[in-house]
Scaffold this motif. Structure first.
Motif, mmCIF file in Angstrom:
data_model
loop_
_atom_site.group_PDB
_atom_site.id
_atom_site.type_symbol
_atom_site.label_atom_id
_atom_site.label_comp_id
_atom_site.label_asym_id
_atom_site.label_seq_id
_atom_site.Cartn_x
_atom_site.Cartn_y
_atom_site.Cartn_z
ATOM 1 N N MET A 393 -0.402 -2.372 -13.891
ATOM 2 C CA MET A 393 -1.957 -3.475 -13.766
ATOM 3 C C MET A 393 -1.429 -5.031 -13.554
ATOM 4 N N HIS A 394 -0.409 -5.542 -14.038
ATOM 5 C CA HIS A 394 0.112 -6.967 -14.032
ATOM 6 C C HIS A 394 0.400 -7.577 -12.436
ATOM 7 N N LYS A 395 0.857 -5.958 -11.944
ATOM 8 C CA LYS A 395 1.055 -5.844 -9.862
ATOM 9 C C LYS A 395 0.298 -6.565 -9.128
ATOM 10 N N ILE A 396 -0.839 -5.231 -9.903
ATOM 11 C CA ILE A 396 -2.774 -5.765 -8.642
ATOM 12 C C ILE A 396 -2.751 -6.904 -9.488
ATOM 13 N N GLY A 397 -2.512 -7.995 -9.851
ATOM 14 C CA GLY A 397 -3.128 -8.488 -10.850
ATOM 15 C C GLY A 397 -4.039 -8.893 -11.951
ATOM 16 N N LEU A 398 -4.026 -7.745 -12.541
ATOM 17 C CA LEU A 398 -4.884 -7.333 -13.702
ATOM 18 C C LEU A 398 -4.326 -7.224 -14.921
ATOM 19 N N HIS A 399 -4.895 -7.734 -16.252
ATOM 20 C CA HIS A 399 -4.106 -6.879 -17.350
ATOM 21 C C HIS A 399 -3.781 -6.191 -17.960
ATOM 22 N N GLY A 400 -3.503 -4.927 -18.707
ATOM 23 C CA GLY A 400 -2.777 -3.646 -19.005
ATOM 24 C C GLY A 400 -4.490 -3.386 -19.243
ATOM 25 N N LYS A 401 -5.340 -4.362 -20.500
ATOM 26 C CA LYS A 401 -6.306 -2.954 -20.839
ATOM 27 C C LYS A 401 -7.450 -3.163 -19.131
ATOM 28 N N SER A 402 -7.056 -3.788 -17.973
ATOM 29 C CA SER A 402 -8.341 -3.557 -17.285
ATOM 30 C C SER A 402 -8.764 -1.824 -16.881
ATOM 31 N N PHE A 403 -8.082 -1.359 -16.930
ATOM 32 C CA PHE A 403 -7.567 0.362 -16.971
ATOM 33 C C PHE A 403 -8.435 0.978 -17.899
ATOM 34 N N ILE A 404 -8.509 0.806 -17.905
ATOM 35 C CA ILE A 404 -9.751 1.440 -19.241
ATOM 36 C C ILE A 404 -11.137 1.280 -18.275
ATOM 37 N N PRO A 405 -12.009 -0.236 -18.123
ATOM 38 C CA PRO A 405 -12.836 -0.296 -17.816
ATOM 39 C C PRO A 405 -12.815 1.052 -16.109
ATOM 40 N N LEU A 406 -12.126 0.878 -15.983
ATOM 41 C CA LEU A 406 -11.573 1.436 -14.298
ATOM 42 C C LEU A 406 -11.169 2.795 -14.046
ATOM 43 N N ILE A 407 -10.837 3.061 -14.731
ATOM 44 C CA ILE A 407 -11.116 4.906 -15.843
ATOM 45 C C ILE A 407 -12.725 5.329 -15.955
ATOM 46 N N ILE A 408 -13.152 4.411 -17.149
ATOM 47 C CA ILE A 408 -15.141 4.894 -16.857
ATOM 48 C C ILE A 408 -15.501 4.863 -15.594
ATOM 49 N N GLY A 409 -15.141 3.639 -14.385
ATOM 50 C CA GLY A 409 -16.151 3.680 -13.263
ATOM 51 C C GLY A 409 -15.974 4.811 -12.434
ATOM 52 N N PHE A 410 -15.235 5.841 -12.720
ATOM 53 C CA PHE A 410 -15.414 7.164 -11.871
ATOM 54 C C PHE A 410 -16.464 8.094 -12.543
#
Lengths: 716, 96
Positions: A393-410
């Motif tokens: 996630m760091h590579k796209i400028g986000l935090h490790g935890k960002s992954f969780i809401p992004l998945i929920i977004g689907f």
């Protein structure tokens, strides 16, 4: 004799993972109120207890390691203590880890607050055979100590007792931390200058200010600077020379030396009152971590857990969602029965139940989602998830935890926005929220099914997948763009506690789940209700009256006559009437404000290949994306449109080029999540950010669709 | 490069390798082995935060794991932290 009720305020502070929230829950039960601290997005929980003639307002301060001005939470906690002057501050301490947890206690002591120490998780200490001399420690810290076991609800009574005792007999006993001769000399020097220059100290203790200036606490520096004007120069000079002096002789910067002094004080106290053994042996948590944060297994396990969570939330949520939908259908039918045909019925059924009902329907998902998040948080896994995902996630400028809401977004963007709360840093949270809408949600799927089915029946699956993929690529791109522009810099360095794994308490999880769900329902009942009514008005007025282009009612009557005379069957009559009613609905919609807006805005959308009907469908999609399908149906006069409607597919196929069809899907993916989403966005991030979200997603959708249509046109 | 404070001393590791006397950076610690923190060099904000979390000079710690190129797991003062490489490079350590 009527006793007078005395009102007092207490604040609960403590390190993250010290069991602070559990203690708060035990004290207040379900009588909690969740709000925000004024002007910031830090959650403020309050509750009221009545105890022995006292009305005790309990405020749960954010969990912090210290009271420096490092994070928003720390500033909020400190300002509350300084400005609101609570009658008592309870510091919840993990007593299995005293040295670290008492650091905050020392800072509270320095602030001169009436302090009670709650030594939580006392059972763990007892089990490990360690002994704490509570009386001696209490003496050394100048504060009463109460042992608690939050997870089993023990010690709350003793805590209340201690609060009452502390309020009724306040003893002024000040314990001062000494920082060693060199630092003390500089503190004296600075104090002297502050006094001499008559610098306003606000509500702070002057020694405390001197220490904070040495620590270079930005908040305090700015405050003093503002309050003292040009006189500050003298202070700045003294503090600067003190810092240089200390750095040169002690070879560490003052903030480190001062922290060292505080730990020194704690160590000294513990040396007398506690036999500390640093075991360093591999405990259970360490063994679990060997697997869950393993270099190779870490990510696959994380993906598996998220997949399970997804399944749990959306598969299990499907059933209660179905019941709620059915309930609303029954309610609609009931209203249709008892209320006369006309505006009021239309408002109730189409406007309010259609709008608010559509939002309430998601409640089971929300409940399940927050339930799972609470379990992941309270068990300690969430921190590991962030650890495992951080690099990617760091590579796209986000935090490790960002992954969780992004998945929920689907699944649904609304809980995804709310789920972004797990990110403490505001910028991380905002970027995550701003790109979340591109994770194509479930409500958009019917639109894709309709359009892909109409234009690309043979490869519909691949076409829909390509839309999802474009969404993910847009999210990654926009994350980098936003990070490089509006949310530049101040990417919080990654450091977070990996707390020991614990079995979460059911009570804690239920309270967590409930308070977040309640906030959602409350919104559905207020703002979303208002917007639903507004959308209904747009799609209903002005009314066409009798100005239909043809005498539709006459046509229906004619068919009814032929039915009565036996020329056609009942089925044929219903079919024919439905076609005519569909045409009438289409004309009503064309005549309405929404239809007019569609035609008015058509020039804006023509470069994308859209006609006014697509514009109207787009507008209706603001309410909820799945509405796009039914609006298209109405516009093409096909009753009961859903994604499977073959006649609607044929109509679309005959009207538009496949390129336009694809472009419309793309536009649906990118523009404006939905009105429920925006209401939650505003609640979570403020009006300004919501307007930015609306503006930039519309703009992006327009530009992307423009490019696709204009470039695509060259090839067809 | 982000400035942490007014007195940022720019203790960035990679360009300026530490001279000698057995001092190196936390990122170079061998997992499982115990070390002491020698010095924290990150500007007042980062320093204050690290200190509040127990990262202070002379404290003993060990790295219990790391994700490739990602954060380190550090065990210090009875608590485990995940700490980003950028931050770990601001912490100088020495062998016990």
């Amino acid at each position: 004799m009527a006793k007078e009720i005395k009102e007092i305020t207490i604040a609960i502070s403590g390190n993250p993972n010290s069991g602070k929230t559990t203690i708060f829950n035990n004290l207040t039960g379900l009588r909690q109120h969740v709000g925000n601290y004024p002007g910031v997005t830090v959650e403020k929980k309050t509750g009221v207890i009545k105890y022995k003639g006292y009305r005790i307002n309990v405020v749960d301060l954010p969990g912090t390691y210290s009271l420096t001005a490092y994070s928003l939470e720390e500033i909020v906690a400190r300002n509350f203590i300084v400005n609101e002057k609570p009658d008592v501050v309870i510091d919840v301490v993990d007593s299995s880890n005293l040295e670290r947890n008492l650091y905050l206690a020392v800072q509270l002591m320095e602030l001169n607050t009436p302090l009670i120490l709650a030594f939580n998780m006392a059972d763990i200490v007892k089990k490990s055979g360690k002994k704490i001399d509570i009386n001696l420690l209490s003496e050394l810290f100048g504060a009463p100590i109460v042992e608690t076991v939050g997870s089993r609800g023990l010690g709350s009574d003793k805590l209340l007792e201690a609060i009452v005792r502390a309020v009724s007999s306040r003893k002024e006993k000040k314990v001062e931390v000494k920082y060693g001769e060199e630092v003390e000399n500089e503190i004296d020097r600075i104090t002297l200058v502050l006094k001499k220059q008559k610098i306003p100290t606000f509500k702070f203790d002057i020694r405390w200010i001197a220490v904070k200036l040495l620590e270079q606490d930005r908040e305090i520096i700015d405050k003093i600077k503002k309050g003292s004007g040009s006189k500050y120069l003298k202070v700045e000079e003294t503090v600067g020379s003190s810092i240089d002096h200390l750095t040169s002789i002690l070879r560490d910067s003052p903030e480190v030396i001062i922290a060292d002094g505080r730990y020194g004080f704690i160590k000294g106290a513990l040396l007398e009152a506690y036999k500390e053994v640093d075991s360093g042996k591999l405990d259970v948590s360490e063994k679990i971590d060997r697997v869950l944060t393993n270099r190779i297994l870490g990510i696959p396990i994380f993906v598996l857990i998220i997949w399970l969570m997804f399944q749990f939330v959306f598969t299990l949520g499907k059933y209660p969602m179905g019941w709620i939908e059915l309930g609303f259908e029954k309610l609609s039918a009931l209203i249709t029965e008892i209320v006369q045909q006309g505006l009021i019925r239309s408002l109730l059924v189409d406007g309010i139940i259609g709008g608010v009902g559509g939002v309430i329907t998601f409640t089971p998902n929300i409940i399940l989602l927050f339930f799972t998040i609470a379990v992941l948080e309270d068990s300690g896994y969430m921190a590991r998830a962030a650890f495992v995902m951080d690099r990617i996630m760091h590579k796209i400028g986000l935090h490790g935890k960002s992954f969780i809401p992004l998945i929920i977004g689907f699944g649904c963007t609304v809980p995804a926005y709310m789920g972004s709360r797990i990110l403490e840093n505001r910028k991380d949270r905002l970027v995550t929220m701003h790109i979340n809408t591109f994770m194509s949600c479930g409500a958009r799927l019917p639109v894709y099914i309709l359009f892909a089915g109409a234009f690309f029946p043979a490869i519909a699956g691949n076409v829909i997948f390509s839309i999802y993929l474009i969404g993910v690529l847009m999210a990654v791109t926009m994350a980098r763009v936003l990070r490089a522009t509006r949310f530049r810099g101040e990417s919080e360095p990654f450091v977070m506690e990996l707390p020991p794994y614990r079995i979460p308490t059911l009570k804690g999880i239920l309270i967590h789940t409930w308070e977040r769900t309640w906030m959602y329902i409350k919104k559905a009942g207020t703002v979303i209700l208002a917007i639903s009514i507004l959308m209904w008005i747009l799609f209903t007025f002005p009314m066409i009256g009798n100005n239909y282009s043809q005498n539709y009612n006459g046509q229906i009557e004619k068919f009814e006559q032929s039915y009565r005379s036996g020329e056609i069957t009942e089925d044929e009559l219903n079919e024919k009437a439905a076609v005519i009613e569909g045409k009438m609905a289409g004309e009503r919609l064309t005549y309405s404000a929404a239809g007019r807006i569609g035609r008015f805005l058509e020039p804006v959308f023509r470069p994308l290949g859209f006609d006014w009907k697509m514009v109207v469908a787009t507008i209706s999609g603001i309410a909820a994306k799945e509405v796009v399908v039914s609006t298209m149906g109405t516009l093409y006069s096909i009753q009961e449109a859903d994604g499977q409607s073959d006649s609607l597919k044929t109509a679309l196929y005959n009207h538009y080029h496949p390129l336009v069809g694809y472009n419309f899907m793309l536009f649906t993916l990118l523009y404006f999540p939905c009105m429920a989403g925006m209401v939650i966005f505003r609640k979570e991030a403020g009006t300004k950010e919501m307007l930015f979200q609306i503006g930039y997603t519309f703009l992006l959708a327009w530009v992307m669709s423009f490019l696709v249509f204009q470039i695509g046109r060259l090839f067809i | 490069m982000k400035r942490w404070g007014l007195r940022h001393r720019g203790g960035n590791s990679r360009e300026t390798p530490l001279a000698d006397n057995g001092i190196f950076y936390m990122t170079d610690a061998v997992p499982g082995k115990k070390y002491r923190i020698a010095r924290i060099d990150g500007g007042y904000r980062l320093n204050s935060r690290l200190c509040a979390m127990g990262f202070i000079p002379n404290e003993i710690f060990y790295v219990s794991g790391a994700s490739r190129g990602g954060p380190l797991c550090v065990f210090i003062k009875g608590t485990k932290f995940a700490i980003g490489r950028g931050m770990a490079e601001k912490i100088q350590i020495r062998e016990i």
